[in-house]
Design a protein around this motif. Structure first.
Motif, PDB file in Angstrom:
ATOM      1  N   PRO A  91      -8.300  46.976  36.401  1.00 32.42           N
ATOM      2  CA  PRO A  91      -7.734  48.055  35.585  1.00 32.42           C
ATOM      3  C   PRO A  91      -6.301  48.394  35.998  1.00 32.42           C
ATOM      4  CG  PRO A  91      -9.195  48.970  37.236  1.00 32.42           C
ATOM      5  CD  PRO A  91      -9.263  47.472  37.386  1.00 32.42           C
ATOM      6  N   GLY A  92      -5.706  49.324  35.260  1.00 30.82           N
ATOM      7  CA  GLY A  92      -4.384  49.840  35.598  1.00 30.82           C
ATOM      8  C   GLY A  92      -3.345  49.496  34.554  1.00 30.82           C
ATOM      9  N   ARG A  93      -2.673  50.526  34.034  1.00 29.83           N
ATOM     10  CA  ARG A  93      -1.668  50.328  32.995  1.00 29.83           C
ATOM     11  C   ARG A  93      -0.248  50.577  33.493  1.00 29.83           C
ATOM     12  NH1 ARG A  93      -3.692  53.695  27.985  1.00 29.83           N
ATOM     13  NH2 ARG A  93      -2.056  52.539  26.962  1.00 29.83           N
ATOM     14  N   ASP A  94      -0.067  51.568  34.344  1.00 31.59           N
ATOM     15  CA  ASP A  94       1.277  51.959  34.781  1.00 31.59           C
ATOM     16  C   ASP A  94       1.571  51.389  36.162  1.00 31.59           C
ATOM     17  OD1 ASP A  94       1.303  53.422  32.453  1.00 31.59           O
ATOM     18  OD2 ASP A  94       1.019  55.353  33.438  1.00 31.59           O
ATOM     19  N   PHE A  95       2.834  50.991  36.378  1.00 32.96           N
ATOM     20  CA  PHE A  95       3.177  50.354  37.648  1.00 32.96           C
ATOM     21  C   PHE A  95       4.661  50.506  37.951  1.00 32.96           C
ATOM     22  CE2 PHE A  95       4.024  47.307  34.372  1.00 32.96           C
ATOM     23  CZ  PHE A  95       5.217  46.735  34.757  1.00 32.96           C
ATOM     24  N   ALA A  96       4.981  50.268  39.206  1.00 33.19           N
ATOM     25  CA  ALA A  96       6.360  50.092  39.666  1.00 33.19           C
ATOM     26  C   ALA A  96       6.299  49.088  40.809  1.00 33.19           C
ATOM     27  CB  ALA A  96       6.958  51.412  40.128  1.00 33.19           C
ATOM     28  N   GLY A  97       7.279  48.212  40.864  1.00 31.79           N
ATOM     29  CA  GLY A  97       7.271  47.193  41.906  1.00 31.79           C
ATOM     30  C   GLY A  97       8.526  46.353  41.886  1.00 31.79           C
ATOM     31  N   VAL A  98       8.408  45.176  42.489  1.00 30.16           N
ATOM     32  CA  VAL A  98       9.539  44.262  42.644  1.00 30.16           C
ATOM     33  C   VAL A  98       9.158  42.908  42.054  1.00 30.16           C
ATOM     34  CG1 VAL A  98      11.038  43.096  44.319  1.00 30.16           C
ATOM     35  CG2 VAL A  98      10.322  45.460  44.730  1.00 30.16           C
ATOM     36  N   VAL A  99      10.034  42.340  41.243  1.00 27.65           N
ATOM     37  CA  VAL A  99       9.797  41.013  40.674  1.00 27.65           C
ATOM     38  C   VAL A  99       9.948  39.971  41.780  1.00 27.65           C
ATOM     39  CG1 VAL A  99      10.581  39.284  39.000  1.00 27.65           C
ATOM     40  CG2 VAL A  99      10.604  41.720  38.384  1.00 27.65           C
ATOM     41  N   VAL A 100       8.895  39.170  41.989  1.00 26.60           N
ATOM     42  CA  VAL A 100       8.929  38.138  43.020  1.00 26.60           C
ATOM     43  C   VAL A 100       8.952  36.721  42.440  1.00 26.60           C
ATOM     44  CG1 VAL A 100       7.924  39.577  44.832  1.00 26.60           C
ATOM     45  CG2 VAL A 100       6.412  38.244  43.342  1.00 26.60           C
ATOM     46  N   GLU A 101       8.587  36.580  41.165  1.00 26.08           N
ATOM     47  CA  GLU A 101       8.678  35.284  40.477  1.00 26.08           C
ATOM     48  C   GLU A 101       9.031  35.539  39.027  1.00 26.08           C
ATOM     49  OE1 GLU A 101       5.470  32.422  40.900  1.00 26.08           O
ATOM     50  OE2 GLU A 101       4.874  33.349  42.804  1.00 26.08           O
ATOM     51  N   GLY A 102       9.733  34.585  38.434  1.00 25.72           N
ATOM     52  CA  GLY A 102      10.117  34.705  37.031  1.00 25.72           C
ATOM     53  C   GLY A 102      11.551  34.275  36.829  1.00 25.72           C
ATOM     54  N   PRO A 103      12.162  34.709  35.732  1.00 28.53           N
ATOM     55  CA  PRO A 103      13.561  34.364  35.478  1.00 28.53           C
ATOM     56  C   PRO A 103      14.447  34.794  36.655  1.00 28.53           C
ATOM     57  CG  PRO A 103      12.579  35.372  33.538  1.00 28.53           C
ATOM     58  CD  PRO A 103      11.586  35.506  34.651  1.00 28.53           C
ATOM     59  N   GLN A 104      15.345  33.937  37.046  1.00 25.97           N
ATOM     60  CA  GLN A 104      16.189  34.164  38.218  1.00 25.97           C
ATOM     61  C   GLN A 104      16.891  35.523  38.195  1.00 25.97           C
ATOM     62  OE1 GLN A 104      16.115  32.047  40.837  1.00 25.97           O
ATOM     63  NE2 GLN A 104      17.303  33.585  41.931  1.00 25.97           N
ATOM     64  N   ALA A 105      17.321  35.961  37.028  1.00 27.48           N
ATOM     65  CA  ALA A 105      18.051  37.231  36.923  1.00 27.48           C
ATOM     66  C   ALA A 105      17.178  38.434  37.276  1.00 27.48           C
ATOM     67  CB  ALA A 105      18.612  37.393  35.512  1.00 27.48           C
ATOM     68  N   LEU A 106      15.865  38.271  37.239  1.00 31.81           N
ATOM     69  CA  LEU A 106      14.966  39.391  37.520  1.00 31.81           C
ATOM     70  C   LEU A 106      14.408  39.387  38.939  1.00 31.81           C
ATOM     71  CD1 LEU A 106      12.955  39.643  34.181  1.00 31.81           C
ATOM     72  CD2 LEU A 106      14.698  41.212  35.038  1.00 31.81           C
ATOM     73  N   ILE A 107      14.481  38.260  39.628  1.00 30.87           N
ATOM     74  CA  ILE A 107      13.883  38.171  40.961  1.00 30.87           C
ATOM     75  C   ILE A 107      14.576  39.169  41.895  1.00 30.87           C
ATOM     76  CG2 ILE A 107      13.536  36.683  42.981  1.00 30.87           C
ATOM     77  CD1 ILE A 107      12.774  34.491  41.103  1.00 30.87           C
ATOM     78  N   GLY A 108      13.746  39.945  42.581  1.00 33.81           N
ATOM     79  CA  GLY A 108      14.237  40.955  43.506  1.00 33.81           C
ATOM     80  C   GLY A 108      14.532  42.297  42.867  1.00 33.81           C
ATOM     81  N   GLN A 109      14.439  42.376  41.547  1.00 34.34           N
ATOM     82  CA  GLN A 109      14.733  43.626  40.839  1.00 34.34           C
ATOM     83  C   GLN A 109      13.568  44.600  40.960  1.00 34.34           C
ATOM     84  OE1 GLN A 109      17.728  44.354  39.119  1.00 34.34           O
ATOM     85  NE2 GLN A 109      18.324  42.520  40.251  1.00 34.34           N
ATOM     86  N   GLU A 110      13.907  45.874  41.154  1.00 38.31           N
ATOM     87  CA  GLU A 110      12.900  46.929  41.133  1.00 38.31           C
ATOM     88  C   GLU A 110      12.648  47.280  39.672  1.00 38.31           C
ATOM     89  OE1 GLU A 110      14.324  50.127  43.602  1.00 38.31           O
ATOM     90  OE2 GLU A 110      13.947  48.976  45.433  1.00 38.31           O
TER      91      GLU A 110
END
Length: 167
Positions: free
Chosen positions: A60-79
């Protein structure tokens, strides 16, 4: 990864703390390391079986906050932060160490918000915003908020931003 998961509905005791494989993002997806996750009434109602379209087993769980660790290079490391209509119902949600989402399903977390603050805003604020927009009220509209939960708090904050006088 560690996650809360349920494989049957009807009782909150169905929730189990389990070890499951970390999701692998596909093209145009991101893997977010969860730093904070919101808990909404719909998450509880989902485990209780109030949404018969939920596929099982489910995290379960709908709402979140975190850090991108994989995906498009421009998003990696983004909060990032977000909420999901399908998260926790048709796709595994945010009550885990990681969540896989469409890259367009995240937004940059405002730097002045902590992860906890950002994760607490999704469903309450979108619910309050939707009600506010549907009401077609103006700055002169008087607003009566009955109750004191997260949606009520969000409704009052949004009304103030829109120029309503709060008594």
């Amino acid at each position: 990864m560690k996650a809360l998961q349920f494989d049957k509905t009807g009782d909150l005791s169905s929730l189990r703390f389990v070890e499951v494989p970390t999701p692998v993002p596909g093209a145009d997806e991101v893997l977010v390391q969860i730093k904070a996750a919101g808990l909404n009434p719909s998450d509880v109602k989902n485990v209780l079986g109030r949404f018969p379209y939920t596929t099982l087993p489910r995290i379960p769980g709908r709402d979140f906050a975190g850090v991108v660790v994989e995906g498009p290079q421009a998003l990696i490391g983004q909060e990032v932060w977000g909420t999901g209509r399908e998260l926790g119902f048709f796709a595994d949600g945010s009550h885990a160490q990681f969540v896989k989402l469409p890259a367009k399903g995240v937004a940059h977390k405002p730097s002045h918000l902590s992860f906890t603050q950002a994760a607490s805003l999704g469903v309450p604020y979108t619910t309050a915003w939707d009600a506010r927009e549907r009401s077609l009220g103006s700055a002169q509209t008087r607003l009566l908020v009955i109750g004191g939960g997260a949606v009520a708090t969000a409704a009052l904050a949004l009304a103030k931003v829109r120029g309503a006088q709060l008594l």
